[in-house]
Scaffold this motif. Sequence first.
Motif, mmCIF file in Angstrom:
data_model
loop_
_atom_site.group_PDB
_atom_site.id
_atom_site.type_symbol
_atom_site.label_atom_id
_atom_site.label_comp_id
_atom_site.label_asym_id
_atom_site.label_seq_id
_atom_site.Cartn_x
_atom_site.Cartn_y
_atom_site.Cartn_z
ATOM 1 N N THR A 1 0.827 -1.206 0.000
ATOM 2 C CA THR A 1 0.000 0.000 0.000
ATOM 3 C C THR A 1 0.859 1.253 0.000
ATOM 4 N N ILE A 2 1.869 1.262 0.858
ATOM 5 C CA ILE A 2 2.741 2.439 0.929
ATOM 6 C C ILE A 2 3.477 2.653 -0.393
ATOM 7 N N GLY A 3 4.020 1.557 -0.953
ATOM 8 C CA GLY A 3 4.747 1.699 -2.213
ATOM 9 C C GLY A 3 3.838 1.975 -3.390
ATOM 10 N N GLY A 4 2.647 1.350 -3.415
ATOM 11 C CA GLY A 4 1.739 1.541 -4.546
ATOM 12 C C GLY A 4 1.183 2.941 -4.639
ATOM 13 N N LEU A 5 0.928 3.584 -3.513
ATOM 14 C CA LEU A 5 0.405 4.947 -3.527
ATOM 15 C C LEU A 5 1.496 5.985 -3.771
ATOM 16 N N GLN A 6 2.761 5.595 -3.685
ATOM 17 C CA GLN A 6 3.866 6.512 -3.963
ATOM 18 C C GLN A 6 4.509 6.237 -5.318
ATOM 19 N N ILE A 7 3.837 5.576 -6.202
ATOM 20 C CA ILE A 7 4.409 5.178 -7.480
ATOM 21 C C ILE A 7 4.814 6.415 -8.281
ATOM 22 N N TYR A 8 6.038 6.362 -8.834
ATOM 23 C CA TYR A 8 6.552 7.510 -9.599
ATOM 24 C C TYR A 8 7.306 7.072 -10.849
ATOM 25 N N ASP A 9 8.232 6.123 -10.732
ATOM 26 C CA ASP A 9 9.112 5.781 -11.853
ATOM 27 C C ASP A 9 8.335 5.288 -13.062
ATOM 28 N N GLU A 10 7.403 4.375 -12.841
ATOM 29 C CA GLU A 10 6.695 3.756 -13.964
ATOM 30 C C GLU A 10 5.851 4.762 -14.751
ATOM 31 N N PRO A 11 4.985 5.558 -14.109
ATOM 32 C CA PRO A 11 4.237 6.551 -14.905
ATOM 33 C C PRO A 11 5.120 7.665 -15.463
ATOM 34 N N ARG A 12 6.223 7.959 -14.775
ATOM 35 C CA ARG A 12 7.116 9.027 -15.269
ATOM 36 C C ARG A 12 7.788 8.621 -16.569
ATOM 37 N N MET A 13 8.149 7.333 -16.722
ATOM 38 C CA MET A 13 8.880 6.877 -17.891
ATOM 39 C C MET A 13 7.994 6.170 -18.913
ATOM 40 N N PHE A 14 6.672 6.211 -18.716
ATOM 41 C CA PHE A 14 5.792 5.490 -19.630
ATOM 42 C C PHE A 14 5.729 6.138 -21.010
ATOM 43 N N ASP A 15 5.992 7.428 -21.100
ATOM 44 C CA ASP A 15 6.103 8.089 -22.402
ATOM 45 C C ASP A 15 7.314 9.007 -22.376
ATOM 46 N N ASN A 16 7.513 9.725 -23.449
ATOM 47 C CA ASN A 16 8.702 10.572 -23.567
ATOM 48 C C ASN A 16 8.572 11.914 -22.878
ATOM 49 N N PHE A 17 7.392 12.251 -22.414
ATOM 50 C CA PHE A 17 7.174 13.580 -21.845
ATOM 51 C C PHE A 17 7.105 13.559 -20.321
ATOM 52 N N GLY A 18 6.642 12.467 -19.748
ATOM 53 C CA GLY A 18 6.587 12.353 -18.299
ATOM 54 C C GLY A 18 5.583 13.251 -17.628
ATOM 55 N N GLN A 19 4.478 13.563 -18.324
ATOM 56 C CA GLN A 19 3.457 14.432 -17.767
ATOM 57 C C GLN A 19 2.154 13.695 -17.464
ATOM 58 N N GLY A 20 2.167 12.386 -17.544
ATOM 59 C CA GLY A 20 0.955 11.636 -17.238
ATOM 60 C C GLY A 20 -0.002 11.514 -18.398
ATOM 61 N N GLY A 21 0.473 11.660 -19.619
ATOM 62 C CA GLY A 21 -0.389 11.529 -20.783
ATOM 63 C C GLY A 21 -0.908 12.869 -21.278
ATOM 64 N N ASN A 22 -1.446 12.853 -22.498
ATOM 65 C CA ASN A 22 -1.961 14.103 -23.081
ATOM 66 C C ASN A 22 -3.147 14.644 -22.289
ATOM 67 N N ASP A 23 -4.010 13.747 -21.845
ATOM 68 C CA ASP A 23 -5.173 14.138 -21.061
ATOM 69 C C ASP A 23 -4.973 13.835 -19.584
ATOM 70 N N ARG A 24 -3.721 13.651 -19.174
ATOM 71 C CA ARG A 24 -3.364 13.292 -17.798
ATOM 72 C C ARG A 24 -4.079 12.008 -17.360
ATOM 73 N N GLN A 25 -4.189 11.055 -18.285
ATOM 74 C CA GLN A 25 -4.943 9.840 -17.982
ATOM 75 C C GLN A 25 -4.196 8.904 -17.037
ATOM 76 N N TRP A 26 -2.891 9.027 -16.889
ATOM 77 C CA TRP A 26 -2.174 8.243 -15.882
ATOM 78 C C TRP A 26 -1.331 9.146 -14.971
ATOM 79 N N LEU A 27 -1.795 10.378 -14.793
ATOM 80 C CA LEU A 27 -1.142 11.293 -13.862
ATOM 81 C C LEU A 27 -1.359 10.798 -12.430
ATOM 82 N N THR A 28 -0.284 10.601 -11.697
ATOM 83 C CA THR A 28 -0.362 10.167 -10.306
ATOM 84 C C THR A 28 -0.095 11.354 -9.376
ATOM 85 N N VAL A 29 -0.310 11.130 -8.094
ATOM 86 C CA VAL A 29 -0.129 12.206 -7.119
ATOM 87 C C VAL A 29 1.329 12.636 -7.057
ATOM 88 N N THR A 30 2.239 11.672 -7.150
ATOM 89 C CA THR A 30 3.657 12.036 -7.103
ATOM 90 C C THR A 30 4.081 12.828 -8.345
#
Length: 343
Positions: free
Chosen positions: A252-281
């Motif tokens: 739970t602690i690690g899953g709610l602090q996820i950063y590396d995977e959504p940050r590197m999922f595309d070349n921009f690191g902004q959570g998608g064009n519509d912020r569809q995978w933008l996380t709190v971190t």
Amino acid sequence: MSTQIPTRPGRARGAAATAPSAPPRRIGFRQTLGRWDVKISPYLYISPFFIVFAITGLFPLLYTGFVSVHEWDLLGGQGDFVGLENFTTVLDQAFFWKALRNTISIFLLSSVPQVLMALMLAALLHANLRARTFWRMGVLLPYVVAPVAVTLVFSKMFADDSGMINAILGQVGMDPIAWHSDPFWSHVAIASMVNFRWTGYNTLIFLAAMQAIPQDLYEAAVIDGASRIRQFFSVTIPMVRPTIIFVVITSTIGGLQIYDEPRMFDNFGQGGNDRQWLTVTLYLYELGWRNTNLGRAAAVAWLLFLVIVIFAIGNYLITRRIAAEPTLRTTRGAKRVAGRSAR
């Protein structure tokens, strides 16, 4: 000839009673030092952890709270005291609530399958397999790989146009999936990266707990006619209950602090064009380092901390309540069967 004068018993007792008592025995320096060593040494042994935690964990947490109630610019530094204004401003932002929904969605898609797969893999590794050391090392290898490398490989596998996953789906006659544009499938792709990296680590933790289970319980269950599946659910799961609680809380602690995977999922690191995978971190990073507003970023960090605490307490209470009764029933049943077999 000498005459012996008899002594009165009462007088003798009185004399003995009035005799001076022996002086109290003095405790030596070594004995005093030994007593203090027994009392203080356990605290000295565990003190390095708390000292390091106070420096690297508690102080940053409290300092972040101090920053969150001030206007604080990345370049300008500390500003005026604003109280809870940063918190109210963040809570009014639609991006924060969207990031929170995405974080919880990715957390559920990663943590729940991760714990279930880790339990099943640990049960298989606990059985009599050939080359058990090889298989146990094999499940830990994904954890050794750097998160950035895992994310880069998986991002290419889940590419919309030239990804391996869509190529395989096309070979079996299925339509390609929009891994980057669809919110749900983007969460599935990111969760698969998390599961790939952390399932083996949790598997070894469960395996260590299973190896500590007394074999008498399994023997009693076999005498009672329990199958392998019944032994797993009636003996193994209840006996590893504390480990399950530990893994659920850490996931739970690690899953709610996820950063590396959504940050590197595309070349921009902004959570998608519509912020569809933008996380709190990611949202915290955007506020603090792109918008240079450290006060609001600190407020987001504290809100995330409160969310993690709520989820961790809820998971602990639910897991403990679910597993408490089966543990009691299993222990009582095993004792009854062991008693019958002894007779």
